[in-house]
Write a protein that holds these residues in place. Structure first.
Motif, mmCIF file in Angstrom:
data_model
loop_
_atom_site.group_PDB
_atom_site.id
_atom_site.type_symbol
_atom_site.label_atom_id
_atom_site.label_comp_id
_atom_site.label_asym_id
_atom_site.label_seq_id
_atom_site.Cartn_x
_atom_site.Cartn_y
_atom_site.Cartn_z
ATOM 1 N N GLY A 226 0.806 -1.211 0.000
ATOM 2 C CA GLY A 226 0.000 0.000 0.000
ATOM 3 C C GLY A 226 0.840 1.262 0.000
ATOM 4 N N VAL A 227 1.942 1.237 0.727
ATOM 5 C CA VAL A 227 2.842 2.397 0.762
ATOM 6 C C VAL A 227 3.324 2.724 -0.647
ATOM 7 C CG1 VAL A 227 5.076 3.247 1.548
ATOM 8 C CG2 VAL A 227 3.590 2.011 3.139
ATOM 9 N N ASN A 228 3.815 1.712 -1.340
ATOM 10 C CA ASN A 228 4.350 1.942 -2.684
ATOM 11 C C ASN A 228 3.262 2.308 -3.683
ATOM 12 O OD1 ASN A 228 6.726 1.057 -1.456
ATOM 13 N ND2 ASN A 228 7.444 0.073 -3.317
ATOM 14 N N LEU A 229 2.107 1.633 -3.610
ATOM 15 C CA LEU A 229 1.037 1.930 -4.559
ATOM 16 C C LEU A 229 0.594 3.384 -4.451
ATOM 17 C CD1 LEU A 229 -1.082 1.201 -6.659
ATOM 18 C CD2 LEU A 229 -2.553 0.396 -4.788
ATOM 19 N N VAL A 230 0.368 3.862 -3.237
ATOM 20 C CA VAL A 230 -0.108 5.233 -3.047
ATOM 21 C C VAL A 230 0.912 6.245 -3.553
ATOM 22 C CG1 VAL A 230 -0.666 6.968 -1.286
ATOM 23 C CG2 VAL A 230 -1.689 4.688 -1.176
ATOM 24 N N LYS A 231 2.177 6.034 -3.241
ATOM 25 C CA LYS A 231 3.221 6.960 -3.709
ATOM 26 C C LYS A 231 3.306 6.962 -5.233
ATOM 27 C CE LYS A 231 6.256 6.949 0.356
ATOM 28 N NZ LYS A 231 7.611 6.613 0.863
ATOM 29 N N GLN A 232 3.249 5.772 -5.820
ATOM 30 C CA GLN A 232 3.356 5.681 -7.274
ATOM 31 C C GLN A 232 2.103 6.217 -7.960
ATOM 32 O OE1 GLN A 232 4.483 1.569 -8.182
ATOM 33 N NE2 GLN A 232 6.090 1.669 -6.624
ATOM 34 N N PHE A 233 0.956 6.039 -7.339
ATOM 35 C CA PHE A 233 -0.304 6.565 -7.869
ATOM 36 C C PHE A 233 -0.247 8.096 -7.914
ATOM 37 C CE2 PHE A 233 -4.874 7.491 -7.896
ATOM 38 C CZ PHE A 233 -5.370 6.489 -8.715
ATOM 39 N N VAL A 244 -9.816 6.999 -5.176
ATOM 40 C CA VAL A 244 -9.376 5.675 -4.715
ATOM 41 C C VAL A 244 -10.235 5.258 -3.527
ATOM 42 C CG1 VAL A 244 -7.504 4.340 -3.698
ATOM 43 C CG2 VAL A 244 -7.006 5.986 -5.509
ATOM 44 N N LEU A 245 -10.885 4.112 -3.665
ATOM 45 C CA LEU A 245 -11.622 3.491 -2.566
ATOM 46 C C LEU A 245 -10.809 2.274 -2.150
ATOM 47 C CD1 LEU A 245 -15.237 3.501 -4.089
ATOM 48 C CD2 LEU A 245 -14.208 5.227 -2.603
ATOM 49 N N SER A 246 -10.396 2.241 -0.895
ATOM 50 C CA SER A 246 -9.465 1.180 -0.515
ATOM 51 C C SER A 246 -9.799 0.586 0.842
ATOM 52 C CB SER A 246 -8.039 1.729 -0.475
ATOM 53 O OG SER A 246 -7.855 2.530 0.684
ATOM 54 N N ALA A 247 -9.253 -0.592 1.048
ATOM 55 C CA ALA A 247 -9.287 -1.205 2.376
ATOM 56 C C ALA A 247 -7.859 -1.576 2.727
ATOM 57 C CB ALA A 247 -10.189 -2.430 2.375
ATOM 58 N N PHE A 248 -7.371 -1.083 3.866
ATOM 59 C CA PHE A 248 -6.049 -1.410 4.406
ATOM 60 C C PHE A 248 -4.896 -0.855 3.571
ATOM 61 C CE2 PHE A 248 -9.036 -4.940 5.040
ATOM 62 C CZ PHE A 248 -9.304 -4.728 6.378
ATOM 63 N N THR A 249 -5.198 -0.123 2.516
ATOM 64 C CA THR A 249 -4.155 0.474 1.689
ATOM 65 C C THR A 249 -3.672 1.773 2.306
ATOM 66 O OG1 THR A 249 -5.322 -0.445 -0.213
ATOM 67 C CG2 THR A 249 -3.594 1.161 -0.672
ATOM 68 N N VAL A 250 -4.613 2.545 2.842
ATOM 69 C CA VAL A 250 -4.273 3.769 3.577
ATOM 70 C C VAL A 250 -4.867 3.644 4.976
ATOM 71 C CG1 VAL A 250 -3.989 5.294 1.607
ATOM 72 C CG2 VAL A 250 -6.275 4.906 2.471
ATOM 73 N N ASP A 251 -4.019 3.325 5.920
ATOM 74 C CA ASP A 251 -4.451 3.239 7.310
ATOM 75 C C ASP A 251 -3.282 3.621 8.213
ATOM 76 O OD1 ASP A 251 -2.786 0.971 7.600
ATOM 77 O OD2 ASP A 251 -4.434 -0.417 7.210
ATOM 78 N N GLU A 252 -3.484 3.493 9.506
ATOM 79 C CA GLU A 252 -2.485 4.006 10.454
ATOM 80 C C GLU A 252 -1.162 3.239 10.412
ATOM 81 O OE1 GLU A 252 -6.010 6.067 11.094
ATOM 82 O OE2 GLU A 252 -5.749 3.891 10.964
ATOM 83 N N SER A 253 -1.156 2.062 9.803
ATOM 84 C CA SER A 253 0.104 1.330 9.680
ATOM 85 C C SER A 253 0.923 1.817 8.483
ATOM 86 C CB SER A 253 -0.162 -0.173 9.536
ATOM 87 O OG SER A 253 -0.759 -0.466 8.294
ATOM 88 N N THR A 254 0.260 2.372 7.484
ATOM 89 C CA THR A 254 0.960 2.816 6.271
ATOM 90 C C THR A 254 1.117 4.333 6.177
ATOM 91 O OG1 THR A 254 -1.136 2.860 5.041
ATOM 92 C CG2 THR A 254 0.143 0.814 4.964
#
Length: 390
Positions: A226-233, A244-254
């Protein structure tokens, strides 16, 4: 006869003397999560959330001291099996808490439950154990995998997104996420992209998204993916034009790694740090003070897992020998969940509320998800009707 009477009397005395020693034994809990590689932040939240709960409980459950043994499954099924067998055979744990990923759960589920040891999942909730394969030794304090993703499918449908691009990892939870999204979404799916677990380069998929121009993207990419996808997006210039509608891709761990690139992206969850109830506020403050980071659902669900175990231990007076009694106490879920309303369905998976969340930057510079709207209320999963073991 006299000798036999004396032996019988000694046996009674021995039993009486053994009881205090038994009561003094520690309750041993094995926590098995991913603590190495790109997904280590997720396992760290579970470990820390669970340990915070034990601390807040005064280190005891039902009057007995608690010992927590932590193991790293390394996100490898073989390693997970080896580690969990060590917890069962060497450490002789009373409960196993974990893991993060559904494929790890599929590896350890049978070794733990066939050993008649209680397995509490603070995150993974695959469909495979929610129906006919349910077990009285398995409980989930998170959700059934489909449910979180169904939030985004309903939102996409309600917002009138006609064309969706789906991007998920190719393993059980990824397939569950697509199934969950499709429950309420009736529009066109222009493509379903399944990438290998731990993929970190998404350029081929981003090129497809750019050329196909969907109304929105649905993705499930936990941890480092998720970290890499969001940055590259963001770098590809897609973030300003495609929601972007996501689950666990953008959360407090990332979010500590994604930061501003994730602001405005949507997620689905059973909780967020800004949930307005006293127990959640206390937990968030305590977690931030202890670990200097914002807790996510991983930490919250692990904290609740500890409260669940504590409620069962108290209900049986600290005596864990009667497995049926412990199972009955776990089913009751007699504790105050950080998320508010919580009860178990017949399959050991929760019935609870679910929310659409959005990434925000706080005044103190930290990032968190915040609740936008409630999407489902007292929502149980669709597989419980097939569970006959309970």
């Amino acid at each position: 006869m006299k000798v036999s009477s004396k032996l019988a009397g000694l046996g009674v005395i021995a039993c009486v003397m053994a009881q205090p020693a038994l009561a003094a034994d520690k309750i041993k809990i094995g926590v098995i999560v991913t603590l190495s590689g790109p997904a280590a932040a997720l396992g760290g939240q579970v470990r820390d959330g669970f340990n915070l709960a034990i601390k807040d409980l005064g280190g005891k459950m039902g009057g007995r001291e608690v010992e927590v043994v932590v193991a790293d499954d390394e996100l490898k099924p073989d390693a997970a099996i080896t580690k969990v067998k060590g917890l069962l055979e060497r450490d002789k744990v009373d409960f196993v808490v974990g893991p993060i990923f559904s494929n790890m759960l599929q590896a350890i589920h049978r070794p733990v439950t066939e050993n008649k040891t209680f397995l509490i999942s603070p995150n993974a909730g695959p469909s495979s154990y929610a129906g006919k394969e349910c077990s009285p030794f398995f409980y989930v304090t998170s959700y059934q995998n489909d449910q979180v993703h169904a939030i985004l499918g309903k939102v996409a449908q309600d917002r009138g997104y006609k064309r969706m691009y789906l991007l998920v990892p190719n393993y059980q939870a990824g397939r569950d996420s697509v199934a969950g999204f499709k429950l309420d979404y009736k529009g066109e799916i222009v493509e379903e992209s399944y990438v290998p677990l731990n993929t970190l380069d998404f350029q081929p998929e981003l090129s497809k998204i750019s050329s196909q121009k969907p109304d929105a993207v649905f993705t499930f990419m936990p941890g480092g993916m998720g970290v890499n996808l969001v940055k590259q997006f963001k770098q590809a210039g897609l973030a300003d034009t495609i929601p972007v509608l996501s689950a666990f891709t953008v959360d407090e761990s990332t979010l500590p790694a994604q930061q501003d690139a994730a602001v405005g992206m949507f997620g689905g969850a059973d909780w967020a740090p800004n949930l307005d109830n006293p127990q959640s506020k206390k937990f968030v403050a305590g977690y931030e003070a202890a670990y200097n980071s914002v807790p996510g659902t991983y930490a919250m669900q692990a904290y609740d897992a500890a409260l669940l175990i504590d409620s069962a231990v108290k209900a049986v007076g600290g005596d864990l020998a009667n497995k049926d009694a412990v199972a009955g106490a776990l089913k009751k879920a007699d504790f105050t969940s950080l998320r508010g309303g919580f009860k178990f369905n017949t399959n050991g998976y929760p019935i609870q509320d679910f929310y659409l969340t959005k990434v925000a930057k706080r005044p103190d510079g930290k990032f968190q998800t915040e609740i936008v709207q409630k999407v489902f209320e007292s929502y149980g999963d669709r597989y419980a009707k097939d569970c006959v073991a309970k």
